[in-house]
Design a protein around this motif. Structure first.
Motif, PDB file in Angstrom:
ATOM      1  N   ALA A 183      12.412 -27.596 -48.968  1.00  0.00           N
ATOM      2  CA  ALA A 183      13.244 -26.862 -48.008  1.00  0.00           C
ATOM      3  C   ALA A 183      14.657 -27.402 -48.099  1.00  0.00           C
ATOM      4  O   ALA A 183      14.864 -28.623 -48.149  1.00  0.00           O
ATOM      5  CB  ALA A 183      12.698 -27.020 -46.589  1.00  0.00           C
TER       6      ALA A 183
ATOM      7  N   ASP B   9       7.134 -23.877 -51.853  1.00  0.00           N
ATOM      8  CA  ASP B   9       6.431 -24.275 -50.643  1.00  0.00           C
ATOM      9  C   ASP B   9       6.422 -25.788 -50.436  1.00  0.00           C
ATOM     10  O   ASP B   9       5.847 -26.276 -49.458  1.00  0.00           O
ATOM     11  CB  ASP B   9       5.001 -23.747 -50.659  1.00  0.00           C
TER      12      ASP B   9
ATOM     13  N   GLN C  61      15.441 -26.861 -37.389  1.00  0.00           N
ATOM     14  CA  GLN C  61      14.911 -26.378 -38.667  1.00  0.00           C
ATOM     15  C   GLN C  61      13.860 -27.346 -39.233  1.00  0.00           C
ATOM     16  O   GLN C  61      12.843 -26.917 -39.806  1.00  0.00           O
ATOM     17  CB  GLN C  61      16.050 -26.208 -39.665  1.00  0.00           C
TER      18      GLN C  61
ATOM     19  N   ARG D 207       9.900 -26.345 -39.977  1.00  0.00           N
ATOM     20  CA  ARG D 207       9.327 -26.472 -41.320  1.00  0.00           C
ATOM     21  C   ARG D 207       8.115 -27.430 -41.331  1.00  0.00           C
ATOM     22  O   ARG D 207       7.143 -27.188 -42.032  1.00  0.00           O
ATOM     23  CB  ARG D 207      10.383 -26.948 -42.307  1.00  0.00           C
TER      24      ARG D 207
ATOM     25  N   ARG E  20      17.963 -31.595 -47.338  1.00  0.00           N
ATOM     26  CA  ARG E  20      16.794 -31.236 -48.149  1.00  0.00           C
ATOM     27  C   ARG E  20      15.571 -31.990 -47.649  1.00  0.00           C
ATOM     28  O   ARG E  20      15.621 -33.196 -47.406  1.00  0.00           O
ATOM     29  CB  ARG E  20      17.047 -31.590 -49.619  1.00  0.00           C
TER      30      ARG E  20
ATOM     31  N   TRP F  21      18.960 -26.662 -46.825  1.00  0.00           N
ATOM     32  CA  TRP F  21      19.930 -25.930 -46.019  1.00  0.00           C
ATOM     33  C   TRP F  21      21.315 -26.501 -46.241  1.00  0.00           C
ATOM     34  O   TRP F  21      21.491 -27.719 -46.445  1.00  0.00           O
ATOM     35  CB  TRP F  21      19.606 -26.046 -44.517  1.00  0.00           C
TER      36      TRP F  21
END
Length: 751
Positions: free
Chosen positions: A625, A622, A642, A646, A681, A627
């Motif tokens: 993040a 949590d 995104q 987030r 990130r 991708w």
């Protein structure tokens, strides 16, 4: 006496033969080598000397010791009187009578029953004592009344064996001088007749008080130089001064130091101000009389006389009045300052019992030597105390760092203080991307230069870590810094001792679990995995900083979450441990927390070592993040979307336009100038948002100053303007460009 009339033999005050002529060799048939240094009574006491007459008289040699010459009387016709009919006394009797009446040394003659038969006026305690009071008494009883204790067993041993007892020291307070203790050197010889019958003992006594007192003062001064100043502690040094001087020099001693010295501050200049506050640092006495003041108590100025002494001073004995006289057992007092380099550190007061020998000028000289040594040791201890305060401040770990580093690892730190130097340090430095740098080092050269070198290296290491260098590159830069410091120190002080440094640097990434480490020297480096496996040598030793230089030993490991990294500065010698087995036994308990593990390891460490224990953590899902970004320019739009989604999920109060713009520029820059694979990130912090972009290219991005007509070239400039900080770090397989934005967690709506 004619110069050519040489004596047959010469004897000294102790009755020993010191000269033996050729005529004596012919007359007695004994060579000089067999008689020199022996008692005259042993040499000629059994020789037939009947029918001869002798003359004995004092000589005037160059030395201070008195001697006597012995001549054989001649007849009128020039012969030696060999044919006379008279029974003249023998040589031994003549010498004995002359020595007893004329010698300056004490002489005692005891019969075989060890009773006193004859004593000359120079004997122990006989000045002013009637001879009749001791003649005929047993020796032990006769001399016990004079305060002299003689071992009867020693007398009987000489009487039976004939082996002389030489230079036996006896202490006494003669009735004629009861205020002072006298020390006498006693030598005892057996006396036998011509027929070999034991006649008794003859003892010579010489007052050697001055010699023995001088030697005792020298021994005390030597002992003071050995025992005072063994530690670098002010109060323990004061206690050592008391231990050395009581009771060998005085019956009581009180060491008082100024408040500044006891608090580790710079002492006052030697103005000898009467208002200067002194406190008791150490005190001791033989047990009788007034009890010593408690440590730390303020002392009255009267203890040191009218004013604080500027030199060693003998104070007059204060006589109490009336009935209080018996309650004051102390008398002679001597006070001395404790000062060094023009600074007053304190003072010391020595006191002896009432009725004891007063302090003499020789005692003043001795007190100067002892207190000078103590003052120098106190100054060294004070300097170390101040340096230790500086060292502790330099080594302290800011409390704010603990909160910043908790996301990457749980930290426990220890400093096993010892007092021999101040060259070790440790650091746990938070880095961008929630990473953590662990640094432990030690400067080899102890002392103030080590404190300065340590602080400068620590500052350099903190500055270099902001450049996102790998640990090996950090050590190489620190090596250059050590060489520069050595050159500066040599130019400034002319010193040939160049500093060398042990240092280990480990960087932990909580995102990937990767640990990069490099090692210079032999700092302790151990890794404990969650299953209890202990690796005490994950990295070999490397050359010290300031010696050979790079390459340094380095490694890269991926550690599971919950692993423990243990770093410690090295001991002075390898023998001071701990051993690998002992270290493994102390760390092989991963179920225990870092604080408990640090306690276990600290018990094994030698003094003056620092310890850093870190339990690694991984970022929870949590807070992270990530991708994959396709290497296409149109990928910037989904990256912005995104990011916005987030941030809303995390509830971070960050300017969405700034965050989207920074992410867009980083992604675009990686697609245009980098190489796939590309990864975006986001890392959530308490007050920050970190944006990172990874790609496989090793080219370094740099900000450009675009012209007004340029369509591009403003990406990194925009990131640098909007972000709190930004940078780039390289890996073996590429690089990471990152930017940090200020953010706060949004408060939930009341509805």
């Amino acid at each position: 006496m004619p110069a050519h009339d040489e004596p047959l033999l010469t004897v000294d005050d102790h009755g020993r033969v010191v000269e033996w002529s050729v005529a004596a060799e012919d007359l007695f048939g004994r060579p000089a080598a067999h008689v020199l240094g022996r008692s005259v009574f042993d040499v000629v006491g059994a020789t037939t000397t009947q029918g001869r007459s002798w003359r004995i008289g004092p000589l005037a040699p160059e030395s201070r010791e008195r001697t006597w010459g012995v001549w054989q009387e001649r007849d009128d016709d020039g012969d030696g009187g060999m044919d006379g009919d008279e029974n003249l006394p023998g040589l031994a009797e003549v010498i004995l009578d002359a020595v007893f009446t004329q010698a300056d040394v004490g002489l005692h003659f005891l019969d075989p029953q060890l009773r006193v038969v004859r004593v000359n006026p120079s004997a122990i305690g006989m000045r002013g004592i009637p001879l009749g009071d001791i003649i005929g008494l047993p020796a032990t009883e006769a001399y016990a009344a004079m305060g002299v204790r003689i071992e009867e067993s020693m007398l009987r041993e000489v009487l039976v064996s004939g082996e002389p007892a030489r230079d036996v020291l006896l202490r006494s307070r003669p009735p004629t001088d009861p205020e002072r203790e006298h020390i006498f050197s006693v030598s005892i010889y057996r006396v036998r007749s011509r027929a070999g019958r034991t006649l008794g003992l003859v003892a010579t006594t010489v007052d050697v008080s001055a010699r023995e007192h001088a030697q005792a003062r020298l021994r005390l001064l030597h002992r003071a130089r050995e025992l005072i100043g063994r530690t670098l502690d002010v109060e323990r040094t004061a206690g050592e001064l008391v231990d050395v001087t009581v009771p060998d020099f005085a019956d009581s001693a009180i060491v008082a130091l100024t408040d500044a010295v006891l608090q580790g501050r710079t002492p006052e200049l030697s103005a000898h101000d009467d208002e200067l506050l002194l406190r008791c640092a150490a005190a001791g006495s033989t047990g009788a009389g007034y009890p010593p003041p408690p440590t730390g108590s303020a002392l009255l100025p009267e203890l040191f006389g009218p004013k604080l002494p500027s030199t060693v001073t003998i104070l007059p004995v204060s006589e109490p009045d009336g009935a209080d006289a018996d309650d004051t057992p102390y008398g002679p007092r001597l006070v001395a300052p404790l000062s060094a380099r023009g600074q007053i550190l304190g003072a010391v007061a020595f006191e002896r019992r009432r009725g004891s020998e007063p302090f003499t000028p020789e005692d003043v000289d001795l007190a100067k030597g002892i207190t000078t040594r103590a003052a120098i040791s106190l100054e060294n201890a004070l300097r170390f105390t101040r340096e230790h305060v500086v060292m502790t401040a330099l080594q302290s770990w800011p409390s704010g760092q603990e909160r910043q580093t908790q996301r990457a690892a749980e930290i426990a730190q220890r400093h096993h203080a010892g007092g021999s130097g101040a060259g070790s340090w440790f650091d746990a430095l938070p880095l961008p991307g929630s990473r953590l740098a662990l640094v432990v080092g030690k400067v080899e050269n102890p002392g103030l230069s080590a404190v300065a070198t340590m602080s400068r290296l620590r500052t350099a290491a903190q500055a270099l870590t902001t450049l996102d260098l790998d640990p090996h590159e950090l050590l190489a830069r620190l090596h250059s810094t050590v060489l520069r410091l050595a050159r500066e120190q040599k130019d400034a002080q002319g010193s040939t001792d160049e500093p060398t440094v042990h240092c280990t640097i480990a960087i932990h990434d909580p995102v990937s679990g990767r640990l990069d480490a490099a090692r210079a020297g032999r700092s302790m480096f151990t890794i404990v995995r969650p299953d209890g496996t202990v690796d005490t040598a994950p990295l070999q030793e490397g050359p010290l900083l300031g010696e050979e230089g790079p390459p340094f030993a380095s490694t890269s490991l991926v550690l599971p979450e919950g692993s423990t990294v243990c770093l410690a500065s090295p001991a002075a010698t390898r023998a001071q441990g701990p051993t690998r087995g002992g270290l493994a036994a102390a760390l092989a308990h991963p179920d225990r927390g870092p604080q408990q593990m640090a306690d276990d390891v600290e018990r094994l460490l030698a003094p003056d070592r620092v310890l850093l224990v870190a339990r690694t953590r991984h970022l929870p899902p949590d807070e992270l993040a990530e991708w994959n970004v396709p290497p296409e320019l149109q990928s910037a739009r989904p990256a912005r979307e995104q990011t916005q989604t987030r941030l809303q999920e995390w509830g971070l109060d960050v300017d969405p336009f700034s965050a989207e713009l920074v992410v867009s520029e980083l992604v675009t820059n990686a697609i245009r100038y980098g190489a796939p694979p590309i990864t975006l990130r986001l890392i959530r912090g308490e007050t920050t948002l970190t944006c990172e972009i990874d790609d496989a290219a090793l080219t370094a991005p740099y900000p450009r100053h675009a012209k007004a007509t340029d369509e591009g070239g403003r990406g990194l400039h925009i990131c640098a303007t909007l972000a709190k900080s930004w940078g780039v770090r390289f890996r073996d397989d590429g690089k990471t460009v990152w930017a940090v934005l200020d953010a706060q967690t949004a408060e939930p709506d009341a509805g």
